[in-house]
Every structure is written in C-alpha cells, then in structure tokens.
Design a protein around this motif. Structure first.
Motif, PDB file in Angstrom:
ATOM      1  N   TYR A  29     -11.899  34.825  -9.262  1.00  0.00           N
ATOM      2  CA  TYR A  29     -12.762  35.979  -9.523  1.00  0.00           C
ATOM      3  C   TYR A  29     -12.904  36.851  -8.277  1.00  0.00           C
ATOM      4  O   TYR A  29     -12.812  38.080  -8.346  1.00  0.00           O
ATOM      5  CB  TYR A  29     -14.134  35.501 -10.001  1.00  0.00           C
ATOM      6  CG  TYR A  29     -15.095  36.629 -10.283  1.00  0.00           C
ATOM      7  CD1 TYR A  29     -14.994  37.372 -11.449  1.00  0.00           C
ATOM      8  CD2 TYR A  29     -16.096  36.969  -9.362  1.00  0.00           C
ATOM      9  CE1 TYR A  29     -15.864  38.426 -11.704  1.00  0.00           C
ATOM     10  CE2 TYR A  29     -16.967  38.016  -9.613  1.00  0.00           C
ATOM     11  CZ  TYR A  29     -16.841  38.743 -10.781  1.00  0.00           C
ATOM     12  OH  TYR A  29     -17.689  39.782 -11.024  1.00  0.00           O
ATOM     13  N   TYR A  57      -9.856  38.647 -15.514  1.00  0.00           N
ATOM     14  CA  TYR A  57     -10.888  37.608 -15.411  1.00  0.00           C
ATOM     15  C   TYR A  57     -10.222  36.238 -15.314  1.00  0.00           C
ATOM     16  O   TYR A  57      -9.171  36.011 -15.921  1.00  0.00           O
ATOM     17  CB  TYR A  57     -11.774  37.604 -16.664  1.00  0.00           C
ATOM     18  CG  TYR A  57     -12.778  38.719 -16.758  1.00  0.00           C
ATOM     19  CD1 TYR A  57     -13.922  38.721 -15.970  1.00  0.00           C
ATOM     20  CD2 TYR A  57     -12.597  39.761 -17.680  1.00  0.00           C
ATOM     21  CE1 TYR A  57     -14.864  39.750 -16.075  1.00  0.00           C
ATOM     22  CE2 TYR A  57     -13.536  40.781 -17.798  1.00  0.00           C
ATOM     23  CZ  TYR A  57     -14.658  40.766 -16.988  1.00  0.00           C
ATOM     24  OH  TYR A  57     -15.577  41.773 -17.101  1.00  0.00           O
ATOM     25  N   GLU A  59      -9.839  32.351 -16.407  1.00  0.00           N
ATOM     26  CA  GLU A  59      -9.999  31.710 -17.707  1.00  0.00           C
ATOM     27  C   GLU A  59     -10.132  30.201 -17.537  1.00  0.00           C
ATOM     28  O   GLU A  59      -9.471  29.588 -16.707  1.00  0.00           O
ATOM     29  CB  GLU A  59      -8.795  32.000 -18.595  1.00  0.00           C
ATOM     30  CG  GLU A  59      -8.872  31.354 -19.975  1.00  0.00           C
ATOM     31  CD  GLU A  59      -7.568  31.475 -20.745  1.00  0.00           C
ATOM     32  OE1 GLU A  59      -7.519  32.325 -21.659  1.00  0.00           O
ATOM     33  OE2 GLU A  59      -6.618  30.734 -20.439  1.00  0.00           O
ATOM     34  N   THR A  88     -13.183  33.291 -21.073  1.00  0.00           N
ATOM     35  CA  THR A  88     -13.075  34.099 -19.867  1.00  0.00           C
ATOM     36  C   THR A  88     -14.382  33.948 -19.088  1.00  0.00           C
ATOM     37  O   THR A  88     -15.463  33.845 -19.684  1.00  0.00           O
ATOM     38  CB  THR A  88     -12.817  35.567 -20.194  1.00  0.00           C
ATOM     39  OG1 THR A  88     -13.766  36.010 -21.184  1.00  0.00           O
ATOM     40  CG2 THR A  88     -11.416  35.765 -20.731  1.00  0.00           C
ATOM     41  N   ILE A  89     -14.291  33.950 -17.762  1.00  0.00           N
ATOM     42  CA  ILE A  89     -15.446  33.658 -16.913  1.00  0.00           C
ATOM     43  C   ILE A  89     -15.687  34.807 -15.945  1.00  0.00           C
ATOM     44  O   ILE A  89     -14.753  35.327 -15.326  1.00  0.00           O
ATOM     45  CB  ILE A  89     -15.214  32.358 -16.108  1.00  0.00           C
ATOM     46  CG1 ILE A  89     -14.911  31.178 -17.040  1.00  0.00           C
ATOM     47  CG2 ILE A  89     -16.428  32.060 -15.222  1.00  0.00           C
ATOM     48  CD1 ILE A  89     -16.041  30.799 -17.971  1.00  0.00           C
ATOM     49  N   THR A  90     -16.936  35.203 -15.813  1.00  0.00           N
ATOM     50  CA  THR A  90     -17.332  36.181 -14.806  1.00  0.00           C
ATOM     51  C   THR A  90     -18.452  35.611 -13.950  1.00  0.00           C
ATOM     52  O   THR A  90     -19.153  34.680 -14.360  1.00  0.00           O
ATOM     53  CB  THR A  90     -17.777  37.506 -15.449  1.00  0.00           C
ATOM     54  OG1 THR A  90     -17.963  38.492 -14.414  1.00  0.00           O
ATOM     55  CG2 THR A  90     -19.080  37.348 -16.216  1.00  0.00           C
ATOM     56  N   THR A 181     -18.059  36.257 -24.164  1.00  0.00           N
ATOM     57  CA  THR A 181     -16.900  36.604 -23.346  1.00  0.00           C
ATOM     58  C   THR A 181     -17.381  37.113 -21.989  1.00  0.00           C
ATOM     59  O   THR A 181     -18.544  37.498 -21.821  1.00  0.00           O
ATOM     60  CB  THR A 181     -16.065  37.695 -24.016  1.00  0.00           C
ATOM     61  OG1 THR A 181     -16.855  38.899 -24.109  1.00  0.00           O
ATOM     62  CG2 THR A 181     -15.619  37.271 -25.404  1.00  0.00           C
ATOM     63  N   ALA A 182     -16.463  37.159 -21.031  1.00  0.00           N
ATOM     64  CA  ALA A 182     -16.830  37.626 -19.694  1.00  0.00           C
ATOM     65  C   ALA A 182     -17.288  39.080 -19.719  1.00  0.00           C
ATOM     66  O   ALA A 182     -18.252  39.456 -19.032  1.00  0.00           O
ATOM     67  CB  ALA A 182     -15.651  37.457 -18.743  1.00  0.00           C
ATOM     68  N   ASP A 186     -20.834  40.525 -18.402  1.00  0.00           N
ATOM     69  CA  ASP A 186     -20.911  41.579 -17.387  1.00  0.00           C
ATOM     70  C   ASP A 186     -21.721  42.777 -17.877  1.00  0.00           C
ATOM     71  O   ASP A 186     -22.502  43.372 -17.127  1.00  0.00           O
ATOM     72  CB  ASP A 186     -19.509  42.036 -16.996  1.00  0.00           C
ATOM     73  CG  ASP A 186     -18.951  41.257 -15.818  1.00  0.00           C
ATOM     74  OD1 ASP A 186     -19.748  40.681 -15.052  1.00  0.00           O
ATOM     75  OD2 ASP A 186     -17.712  41.221 -15.661  1.00  0.00           O
TER      76      ASP A 186
END
Length: 487
Positions: A29, A57, A59, A88-90, A181-182, A186
């Motif tokens: 990230y 992003y 995953e 997906t990761i933020t 989802t990311a 966000d």
C-alpha cells in the motif's frame, strides 16, 4: 496503445503468519500510494507525463478445498464452504490490529495460508493523496491536463454496498472475504473527516449517537474527570478539528467551522474507548453517519437521544429501552426492505438495563417507574403532528409504540445491515399526543436530572460491552447464510 506507468511490486506470496501478512499489505500500500503521490505532485508542478499513471490496491486472497466444519463459536474468522475468496485492502496502518486478528483466525481455523499481492483494482488518485493536506486533487478542468486521462478516479462499480446488502455477484467465482471493498472504505474515510471534523484514526470501537447538544458538554466533563484517574484506562480526549488533550485541565482549541456532525472521542490505548457523534435531527443524518462509521468495524453503537413519549403514563425525563422498531424513516428502504425484522439484541438490552439500574439506583419493579421497554417508531417528518393525526396515531397504536423519534430505527437498521451490534435508550422530552409539546420552559427538575443521567447510562453500557468477549457481542444473530470471513 497508451503506455501505463506502474510501480514495481513483489509477486504474490503465501503467509501463515498474520503479522507478516499485514506487514506485506502495508508495504504494498505504501509503495502504491507513494508512487501515485510523487507522480501527481510532479504533474502539478511541471506537466503531466505522456502516459497513464496507475497503482493498485493490495489484495488478500484465501483458498480452501475442504467442506470440513470449523469448530468455533465465533460468527467470523472462517468461510462456510470451499472456494477462492479475496478482498482489496486500504489503509493497513489504520486497520492493522483488525487485520491481524481477522487473518489470524482465518489461518488458524482452516490451517491454510493467505496470499498477499497486488490486486487489479486501481487506487484513485484522490484517495492516495488523502494524507497530504498541502496537495489537493483539483476538480476536473482546473488542472492543465485532463485528470482522468492520466490518473484513476473513484469508480462507483467498486464503491458500493453490494456485499453487505447480499446482492454481490462474484467475478470469476471469487467470493468476497471482507464486507467492504477498499474503494468503499476509502470513500467513507474521506467522508468521515468531512462530516465529523475528526480524522478516522481517532474513532473508537464503541460509538454513541445523540441528537442533543447538551450531551456533548456532559461528555467533555466526564472525559476530563476520567483523565484525572490513571486507573481509568482512558488516555486522551479529542474534539472537533482534531483538538486533542491528555491533560484534564488543558483547554480545547475551538473549531473554525462547525461540522455537520460534531464528533468527540474518549480514547483508550487499544482503541476500545468511546466516540460520541452528535448527528443532529433526522434519518438522513443517521444513515449518513452509520454508512461511513461502519467501515471502521465498531463493536457496538447505541442511540442515546430524545424522543416523544406516546403514552399518557409517561413523564418527561422517563427512559425508553427499544426492543422493536417501526420503520417509517424511508431512507433505507432500497437497501433493507421494511419487511426485514430488526430484532433486539439480548447482550445490548441487558447492558443498557443494568446501566439504567446502576445510575438511577432503582431495580426490578421500581425501575418500571422511570423506564419503559417497547417499540420505538422512527419517522421522517418532524412536524407530523400538524397533519391529520388519525392515520399516524392509528399506526402507532397498532404497533404498540411507546416512543417516536427520527433516528433510532435508522441507526438500528443500519447496524443490522452492517453487522454492527446496536441498541437504543431514549429520554422522553415531550408528549405531543397529550398536550405537552416541546416548548421552552416546560422541562421539569426531574427531566433535567434524567437528561444529566442519560449520557452516563450510555457510557456505562459501553463499558460493560467492552468487557464482553467478542464471540458474545458479535454473535451469529446478525450473520446471513453466506457471510464474509471478516467481521
């Protein structure tokens, strides 16, 4: 073909250690957002590159081929059937403890690794720039180049509530691993900062909602008291504008502009403190606040606001503990049909009733003198009394409603929708059906005393819930047939 500039990223890798997996998510990230930040800063300073700039992003992916049932009392931390799951990761820095906990349970319960690598979902440049207050993304047409020709912008196809609403259609048989989802996360993080005038980092895992400014003053006073006690576990108090104090006698800087939903945080080192949000009046604000706070995955949220008492036997200042909701707020009808029941949660109900008893020093039959349990009706028309009352009053009577407000059912319904434990304890401020309208000078001494107690009851309830094991507070009652592994 347009050239696409992307950062060099490591290949996907398997991890059996949750902390190591989160470290890799953080690395990916930071690499992606730094790449976008530097490219955007250069484009604004000189000129845009003759290529598209894109970063993705990170995953998290998980696969299992076993139908074996997981022996766990938790309603999360495992998948219900074989398959491939991804998320997906933020902001892995913000969600670090949460991610370590959720990934650790997944690895432990299935004895399978997780796979960490880049996803195929681009990071919008707006979200990559969110940590830099000195560099803003201009609106379309304000820059010397067409923004969308060079950078990715938010995409509604990945910024929605399809997963939590149960309408998500898997792509390539890959099912969701997390409820959001990311891009959806966000988006909400940005909205939270705008609406509450506090950064998401300050939010605690126990959230109180109110519709009465008086509670803000009481909350600050309580915060200063507990900060004087080193044994309390509370470490800081944050007001709007991110004004933070650790000294109970320190002044708080005033916010230059009052936000739409002023928010205050009584913090603990592990994030398990209490956040108070003054959502104001109306179901729209209640939905907006809970829509965005939900991505932070709080352990509970409660409404502690004012309501109209609907029974002649009630007095101003009496409490109402909601055990059911009549939903006429309409703001969630497209996401959660009105035929879906919003049940009372035993763990929350018990905590609230115990807190009322502790604060008022009343128990059992005596407690019934000042508290009534029943259905709370939530409507979207504050001046419903000025229209023909026969229809609304008949519906209220048929529903056995004992109180009416404009926020509680919305907050409870969104808690149900987002799998966040919820509850409602209201204080009667008027009785419109019995000639006691909300007018200046009508408040009795009893009412004023009860209002002062009301916030303390909510705080006590949150402190009781904080000591509750996760498997109890996050029970299976809020989970559907095919849930995400992540809470």
């Amino acid at each position: 073909m347009t050239t696409i500039l992307t950062p060099d990223t490591p290949n996907p890798e398997s991890f059996r250690d949750a902390t190591a997996a989160v470290d890799r998510l953080t690395e990916l990230y930071q690499q992606a957002t730094t790449f976008l930040h530097d490219a955007f800063a250069k484009a604004m300073e000189t000129s845009a590159p003759d290529a598209r700039v894109r970063a993705f992003y990170p995953e998290l992916r998980f696969r299992t081929s076993s139908y074996a049932h997981v022996d766990t009392r938790l309603s999360f931390g495992h998948v219900s059937s074989p398959g491939t799951f991804a998320a997906t990761i933020t902001r892995p820095d913000l969600f670090r403890n949460y991610l370590i906990q959720q990934i650790g349970l997944l690895i432990e319960n299935h004895d399978q690794p997780v796979i960490v690598g880049p996803s195929t979902t681009p990071i919008p440049v707006h979200f990559a720039m969110s940590g830099d207050n000195a560099l803003n993304v201009p609106q379309e047409g304000a820059a010397d180049f067409t923004l969308r020709d060079v950078f990715d912008v938010p995409d509604l196809s990945t910024t929605n509530d399809d997963i939590v609403n149960g309408t998500y259609v898997p792509v390539d048989d890959v099912r969701p691993l997390a409820p959001f989802t990311a891009q959806r996360v966000d988006y909400s993080l940005a909205r939270l900062a705008h609406y509450t005038a506090t950064d998401p980092e300050h939010f605690q895992t126990h959230v109180l909602f109110t519709n009465y400014q008086f509670y803000v003053t009481e909350f600050e006073q309580y915060a200063r008291e507990v900060l004087r006690d080193p044994e309390s576990g509370y470490t800081a108090f944050v007001s709007t504008g991110n004004a933070e104090i650790t000294d109970p006698d320190a002044p708080l800087a005033e916010t230059l502009k009052t936000p739409q939903m002023p928010t205050y945080h009584l913090k603990r080192a592990d994030g398990s403190g209490i956040t108070l949000v003054n959502i104001g009046v109306g179901p729209s604000n209640a939905k907006t606040a809970t829509d965005h706070i939900a991505v932070l995955r709080p352990h509970a949220w409660l409404m502690v606001g004012h309501c109209a008492g609907l029974r002649n036997t009630q007095a101003l200042g009496d409490f109402v503990l909601a055990h059911g909701y009549l939903r006429e707020d309409h703001v969630l009808d497209d996401d959660l049909p009105v035929w879906v029941p919003i049940p009372a949660l035993a763990e929350i109900q018990i905590a609230l009733e115990q807190s009322v008893a502790q604060v008022t020093q009343l128990e059992g039959y005596e407690l019934k003198r000042i508290m009534r349990t029943g259905t709370v009706a939530t409507i979207d028309n504050r001046n419903w009394e000025l229209r023909d009352q026969s229809g609304p009053v008949q519906r209220l009577s048929q529903s056995r409603a004992v109180a009416l407000d404009m926020e509680s059912a919305t907050i409870a319904a969104n808690g149900y929708r987002f799998r966040v434990p919820y509850g409602t304890l209201l204080c009667v401020s008027d009785k419109p059906l019995h000639g006691e309208l909300k007018l200046p000078g009508m408040a009795s001494d009893f009412y004023k005393t009860q209002v002062a107690r009301h916030l303390m009851i909510g705080i006590r309830a949150m402190e009781l819930l904080r000591r509750m094991p996760l498997e109890r507070i996050h029970s299976r009652k809020l989970r559907s047939f095919d849930e995400t592994a992540f809470l």
